[in-house]
Design a protein around this motif. Structure first.
Motif: not given
Length: 288
Positions: A155-168
């Motif tokens: 996840s850390i490696a691709k965090l820039h691709t995460f939507k807000s809900q996915e991070m939450a």
């Protein structure tokens, strides 16, 4: 209605792929047709050995999406999916886990198989696959440490691709399972700060709650959450700003402008708030 009637009349002629397609289509548009689902369930149970692995996941997803807990069907899907776990793609693995978690149907041996199979396939998991898998295990209170240890760096490696809900969802999942993953928390905090303006109130509150539960003091993040909460407080539902007040008080982050804004919002919406939503702001003011 016409499609449903035609499908039920010819259910024995419909092959597994089309059965899943019909169930998926009705679920996608949030139409609950119990008679149709009962017919689909009977037909699926009679032909489950003919289902491809991704069709098993699709059928489980469709029933869960409309919150229909068809235990005989889901139990049969769990057994079939576990037996063919190596055939499931990253998408099918995450969808299957999500389906059982959504309806809160325990399937420990299936989840264990999903966790083990996910490890060598983690590179194929999208941001949504990773966040929903973490969410599913957390919702079912299954703390699979190797799985979480794989999801975190991926996840850390691709965090820039995460939507807000996915991070939450991701940070909520780790908090729910009380997994203190410092690199993941730090990465999500840094990524979130620059994007909070685009977050929903629900994602904002869930992230604040999760970070508080993990005792994560990151001043720039809390400042950014406060600014965004104050800006959008008038449109927030009571549960969101109530959760926000709890999070700040839990970490003893004294933010007077935010507390004033939450107090004013709580007063204006007090008649529609449940006891828990009312008590959180009051407890927060008293604690701070």
């Amino acid at each position: 209605k016409a499609i449903s009637s035609q499908a039920m009349a010819r259910i024995s002629e419909i092959d597994p792929g089309d059965l899943v397609g019909i169930a998926w289509a009705f679920a996608k548009i949030a139409v609950l047709d119990e008679q149709l689902l009962e017919s689909i369930s009977r037909a699926a149970l009679a032909t489950l050995e003919q289902f491809q692995s991704q069709q098993l996941a699709g059928m489980a997803w469709a029933f869960a999406k409309v919150m229909v807990v068809d235990q005989p069907l889901l139990d049969a899907i769990a057994a079939a999916a576990k037996a063919r776990i190596s055939e499931l793609s990253a998408l099918s693995l995450s969808r299957t886990a999500w389906a059982f978690a959504t309806v809160l149907l325990e399937a420990d041996t299936l989840l264990e198989a999903i966790a083990a199979e996910s490890l060598p396939k983690m590179d194929a998991f999208t941001s949504q696959n990773k966040s929903l898998t973490a969410w599913s295990f957390a919702r079912l209170a299954m703390c699979d440490e190797p799985l979480l240890a794989a999801i975190s760096p991926a996840s850390i490696a691709k965090l820039h691709t995460f939507k807000s809900q996915e991070m939450a969802n991701t940070v909520w999942s780790f908090a729910k399972l009380l997994v203190h993953d410092e690199p993941l928390r730090q990465a999500i905090a840094e990524q979130a700060i620059s994007t909070l303006r685009d977050w929903s109130a629900q994602s904002l509150a869930a992230t604040a709650s999760a970070m508080a539960k993990l005792a994560f003091l990151h001043a720039p993040l809390w400042d950014a959450i406060s600014s965004e909460a104050i800006r959008t407080i008038s449109s927030m539902q009571s549960q969101s700003f109530s959760t926000m007040s709890w999070a700040f008080a839990k970490l003893v982050v004294e933010d007077v402008p935010l507390l004033d804004a939450i107090s004013a919002a709580a007063l204006s919406k007090s008649s529609e708030m449940d006891p828990q939503s009312l008590s959180n702001p009051a407890w927060s003011v008293a604690r701070l």
